[in-house]
Every structure is written in structure tokens, then in C-alpha cells.
Design a protein around this motif. Structure first.
Motif, mmCIF file in Angstrom:
data_model
loop_
_atom_site.group_PDB
_atom_site.id
_atom_site.type_symbol
_atom_site.label_atom_id
_atom_site.label_comp_id
_atom_site.label_asym_id
_atom_site.label_seq_id
_atom_site.Cartn_x
_atom_site.Cartn_y
_atom_site.Cartn_z
ATOM 1 N N PHE A 112 0.822 -1.217 0.000
ATOM 2 C CA PHE A 112 0.000 0.000 0.000
ATOM 3 C C PHE A 112 0.853 1.262 0.000
ATOM 4 C CE2 PHE A 112 0.804 -1.683 4.168
ATOM 5 C CZ PHE A 112 1.278 -0.582 4.873
ATOM 6 N N GLY A 152 9.796 9.258 6.499
ATOM 7 C CA GLY A 152 9.844 9.565 5.071
ATOM 8 C C GLY A 152 10.134 8.289 4.290
ATOM 9 N N GLY A 154 11.944 5.055 3.065
ATOM 10 C CA GLY A 154 12.899 4.087 3.589
ATOM 11 C C GLY A 154 12.515 3.464 4.908
ATOM 12 N N GLU A 155 13.220 2.398 5.260
ATOM 13 C CA GLU A 155 13.023 1.719 6.530
ATOM 14 C C GLU A 155 14.243 2.056 7.403
ATOM 15 O OE1 GLU A 155 10.929 -0.001 8.474
ATOM 16 O OE2 GLU A 155 12.638 -0.174 9.821
ATOM 17 N N SER A 186 10.166 5.333 13.051
ATOM 18 C CA SER A 186 9.042 4.478 12.666
ATOM 19 C C SER A 186 9.558 3.286 11.873
ATOM 20 C CB SER A 186 8.070 5.300 11.816
ATOM 21 O OG SER A 186 7.014 4.495 11.351
ATOM 22 N N SER A 209 4.709 0.241 12.531
ATOM 23 C CA SER A 209 3.659 0.221 11.521
ATOM 24 C C SER A 209 3.037 -1.167 11.484
ATOM 25 C CB SER A 209 4.241 0.574 10.150
ATOM 26 O OG SER A 209 4.760 1.887 10.192
ATOM 27 N N GLU A 251 1.094 2.512 14.258
ATOM 28 C CA GLU A 251 0.444 3.131 13.107
ATOM 29 C C GLU A 251 -0.353 2.056 12.385
ATOM 30 O OE1 GLU A 251 4.541 4.274 12.459
ATOM 31 O OE2 GLU A 251 3.742 5.924 11.247
ATOM 32 N N PHE A 284 -6.007 5.552 4.446
ATOM 33 C CA PHE A 284 -5.132 5.342 3.287
ATOM 34 C C PHE A 284 -5.084 6.568 2.384
ATOM 35 C CE2 PHE A 284 -4.890 3.779 -1.189
ATOM 36 C CZ PHE A 284 -3.546 3.433 -1.160
ATOM 37 N N ASN A 285 -3.884 6.983 2.030
ATOM 38 C CA ASN A 285 -3.717 8.057 1.054
ATOM 39 C C ASN A 285 -3.676 7.441 -0.335
ATOM 40 O OD1 ASN A 285 -3.514 10.383 2.799
ATOM 41 N ND2 ASN A 285 -1.598 9.468 3.512
ATOM 42 N N CYS A 328 1.671 10.594 3.932
ATOM 43 C CA CYS A 328 2.274 9.293 4.246
ATOM 44 C C CYS A 328 2.157 8.333 3.076
ATOM 45 C CB CYS A 328 1.518 8.626 5.405
ATOM 46 S SG CYS A 328 2.069 9.125 7.003
ATOM 47 N N GLY A 329 3.258 7.731 2.721
ATOM 48 C CA GLY A 329 3.227 6.686 1.703
ATOM 49 C C GLY A 329 3.175 7.218 0.285
HETATM 50 N N1 SAH Z 1 9.430 2.149 6.870
HETATM 51 C C1 SAH Z 1 8.937 2.866 8.009
HETATM 52 C C2 SAH Z 1 8.805 4.353 7.816
HETATM 53 C C3 SAH Z 1 8.252 4.881 6.507
HETATM 54 S S1 SAH Z 1 6.505 4.642 6.189
HETATM 55 C C4 SAH Z 1 7.631 2.270 8.478
HETATM 56 O O1 SAH Z 1 7.109 1.383 7.819
HETATM 57 O O2 SAH Z 1 7.153 2.656 9.532
HETATM 58 C C5 SAH Z 1 5.691 5.760 7.278
HETATM 59 C C6 SAH Z 1 4.222 5.414 7.528
HETATM 60 O O3 SAH Z 1 3.431 5.648 6.355
HETATM 61 C C7 SAH Z 1 3.994 3.951 7.899
HETATM 62 O O4 SAH Z 1 3.226 3.858 9.074
HETATM 63 C C8 SAH Z 1 3.200 3.402 6.722
HETATM 64 O O5 SAH Z 1 2.321 2.375 7.114
HETATM 65 C C9 SAH Z 1 2.454 4.624 6.250
HETATM 66 N N2 SAH Z 1 1.982 4.540 4.858
HETATM 67 C C10 SAH Z 1 2.645 4.013 3.813
HETATM 68 N N3 SAH Z 1 1.898 4.141 2.680
HETATM 69 C C11 SAH Z 1 0.754 4.771 3.036
HETATM 70 C C12 SAH Z 1 -0.393 5.219 2.312
HETATM 71 N N4 SAH Z 1 -0.498 5.059 0.988
HETATM 72 N N5 SAH Z 1 -1.375 5.826 2.996
HETATM 73 C C13 SAH Z 1 -1.273 6.042 4.327
HETATM 74 N N6 SAH Z 1 -0.199 5.666 5.056
HETATM 75 C C14 SAH Z 1 0.799 5.018 4.425
#
Ligand code: SAH
Length: 346
Positions: A112, A152, A154-155, A186, A209, A251, A284-285, A328-329
Motif C-alpha cells: 500500500f 519519510g 525508507g526503513e 518508525s 507500523s 500506526e 489510506f492516502n 504518508c506513503g
Molecule cells: N518504513 C517505516 C517508515 C516509513 S513509512 C515504516 O514502515 O514505519 C511511514 C508510515 O506511512 C507507515 O506507518 C506506513 O504504514 C504509512 N503509509 C505508507 N503508505 C501509506 C499510504 N499510501 N497511505 C497512508 N499511510 C501510508
């Protein structure tokens, strides 16, 4: 040339002679924003010239800035090799948030997440992580102060050493002097790295997450779960050291028809019960490239109410910067199809 922002003060103290030059230069660069040794009049003139030849103290340039109607700003920071790191600045009522990247792309392939579709290009260096925060801070002088979130691209725990070094640099009292309680890391749940983090002398806030609340669902959405299943992850979180009043953040992305049912909320309650935690619900975005939908507001609210009813603090994260792909994402490396109705500078 060495990139000054890649170095901790202790490392610099063992390079410079006398060692206290490290503190002087740290203060000059981080606190007085000097980007030229000639401005550091507390250094002897000949040293200024020789430092200039060896050390780069200039911030990377901003390739492009996108301004949202809600005042969120997204930066593309141009790195030495031409790669672009994404940084988001989010002004809020009491305190601003700077969201920084830890990698170019990401290896985890969450279904996602747009960044997940890119694959991993490379890790960012400590200085490339630190300077994102400096750029966003200096471009947006507000009296409110700011938090830093590693949410942002990356992990962060996939780039463990560089990320931890960046956090120590941001925390240095002669540098930005960020309190650990103002930094949040995160992670999608890299279990061995979470255990390692638990043993660090300095630990930032931890956000996990989750999104899927059962192994079946999480395996589908976040392939990392096949390596480190949910019970093991939650077990490590239960043992994670927390300070007085500190909480872990979970999250949870709400995907229409996939993770938004009352039954999912009840699974989530079971997982989180007994952990000092709060849950951030992220509707979800949407993005063209992703085959998911955002649930209607009423469904989001119903989900939140179930958690609250079971005494779990649950917040719905407002969607910020959607018009500039800063939410996000949405961070991704395709600029050709950027929305047209935004203003840029630089
Ligand atoms: N890799 C790390 C940090 C980056 S993602 C992690 O997974 O936590 C940061 C946040 O954005 C995460 O909680 C992820 O679940 C969320 N995210 C990713 N894609 C998204 C989307 N399309 N809509 C809403 N949140 C999303």
C-alpha cells in the motif's frame, strides 16, 4: 572533501588538534548556521583556510520545493550523486513536525506504499539524514519548535548504523540539541534491529507500523511479516524499555474493505492490550498506482470508537499535503507526473 555532517563530535575531537575545535566548529555550523569557515572568527586564521580545503560544511541544495494549500511543504534535497531525498515540513498548532527519509527507495515492498514500489536504491549517510532536518528547520523559522519523525522514504532500521549516528548528531548539545523525546523512529517491524535498539544508551520514541492485525492480513500487506510474525514483534515491543510516561505508537493504515472492519479493530485491541501504547489511525492516502481505497469517514470513526471503547488511545491522523504528494506513503521518485496546480520555488 569530507562531509562535516557525517561526523559525531567525538569523532571530530579525535581528528582535530586541539580537540576542542570540534566543539567550536559544531556550534558554528549547527547553532550559528555558518557555512564558511571564514565566518568562524574564533578559529585561528590559518586553520580556517586548511579546514576549508578538507571539510564541506555547506547544506545540500533544494532541488525543488512544493507548497501545499495546508502549508505543508515537501522538499527534494539534491544529494552529491544526484539522488533526491524527500523531506516534509508540517506546521502544526503547537509544534511543527519535520519528516525525514533514511533511504532512497525502500526494500520492504509494503503493497500500500508508493515508496515500497520503488525498491531500494541506497542507504542515506548520517549527514544526508541530518541535513534534511537542518534544511527544513532553517527554511521555516517558527517559534514553535519542532519534532523529527523518521517516517519519510525508507526503513530506518534497515540503515541502522547511519540512522543511529544521525540521531546522536541531532541530539548533541553543541549541535541542534534535540531531545530524544522529540525524535520518533518508525519501523515496519525489523525484529532483530528493534531488539538491538532496546539496548542503546539513547533511544528515540518508537513507532511500529502494524496495519494488518493478523498474520494472514499482515503477510499480504507487509511482506516483512513473513520473516518476523506479529506475535514475535509484539513480544519484543512488550519488552522494549520505556521511560516514565513514554508510550509506543502503533500506526495502522485503514484500507477500505481490507483493514477497516469492526472485526479488524477487535483484533487490534487484542494485540495492543496491556502495552503502554497509542494507536494512530491513518486513512489510506490514495494514489493511482495503488489498488486500494480510503474508507469513508464514518467507517474510520467507527473503527476509532471501537478502540476507544476498549480503553485504547486512538487518534485519526489528518491527511496533510495531499495536493503535493507529501502525505504518508506518497513519497516517490517520479517527478514527471507531479500535480500541476502547486507552486514551487528554487
Ligand atoms: N518504513 C517505516 C517508515 C516509513 S513509512 C515504516 O514502515 O514505519 C511511514 C508510515 O506511512 C507507515 O506507518 C506506513 O504504514 C504509512 N503509509 C505508507 N503508505 C501509506 C499510504 N499510501 N497511505 C497512508 N499511510 C501510508
Amino acid at each position: 572533501m569530507k562531509f562535516f555532517f557525517d561526523y559525531e563530535k567525538t569523532e571530530l575531537a579525535s581528528i582535530f588538534d586541539p580537540p576542542f575545535r570540534a566543539t567550536q566548529i559544531y556550534k558554528g555550523v549547527y547553532q550559528r548556521s555558518f557555512d564558511d569557515f571564514e565566518l568562524m572568527t574564533d578559529l585561528p586564521k590559518p586553520s580556517r583556510a586548511s579546514f576549508s580545503e578538507e571539510w564541506n560544511i555547506k547544506l545540500p541544495s533544494v532541488h525543488r520545493r512544493f507548497d501545499s494549500i495546508d502549508e505543508t511543504r515537501r522538499y527534494l534535497v539534491r544529494l552529491e550523486d544526484g539522488e533526491l531525498a524527500e523531506t516534509v515540513y508540517i506546521p502544526e498548532e503547537n509544534r511543527d513536525t519535520i519528516c525525514i527519509s533514511s533511504q532512497i527507495g525502500c526494500a520492504l515492498a509494503c503493497t500500500f506504499c508508493l515508496t515500497g514500489q520503488l525498491g531500494l536504491t541506497r542507504n542515506l549517510t548520517p549527514g544526508e539524514i541530518v541535513t534534511q532536518a537542518l534544511i527544513a528547520q532553517r527554511e521555516n523559522t517558527s517559534s514553535r519548535g519542532f519534532n523529527i519523525v523518521l517516517m519519510g522514504m525508507g526503513e530506518p532500521l534497515h540503515n541502522y548504523d547511519n540512522v543511529m549516528k544521525a540521531i546522536r548528531i541531532l541530539h548533541d548539545e553543541d549541535g541542534l540539541n534535540m531531545s530524544m523525546s522529540r525524535i520518533t523512529l518508525s519501523t515496519a517491524g525489523l525484529l532483530p534491529a528493534i531488539k538491538r535498539l532496546a539496548g542503546e544508551p539513547m533511544i528515540p520514541n518508537l513507532a511500529i507500523s502494524l496495519t494488518g492485525a493478523t498474520n494472514e492480513k499482515r503477510n499480504e500487506l507487509m511482506p516483512i511479516n513473513r520473516r518476523y510474525p506479529i506475535e514475535q514483534l509484539l513480544d519484543a515491543i512488550r519488552r522494549f524499555p520505556l521511560k516514565h510516561r513514554q508510550r509506543v505508537t502503533f500506526e495502522y493504515v485503514l484500507l477500505r474493505g481490507i483493514t477497516d472492519a469492526p472485526e479488524d479493530a477487535l483484533h487490534l485491541v487484542k494485540l495492543v492490550k496491556g502495552i503502554r501504547a497509542k494507536v494512530n489511525l491513518i486513512p489510506f492516502n490514495e494514489a493511482e498506482e495503488l489498488n486500494y481505497r480510503r474508507p469513508p469517514d464514518a467507517v474510520v470513526e467507527r473503527f476509532q470508537q471501537i478502540l476507544i471503547h476498549h480503553n485504547i488511545s486512538a487518534f485519526v491522523r489528518k491527511n496533510r499535503g495531499n495536493d503535493i504528494s507529501a502525505a504518508c506513503g506518497q513519497l516517490k521518485k517520479k517527478w514527471a507526473d507531479e500535480p500541476q496546480n502547486v507552486s514551487f520555488s528554487h
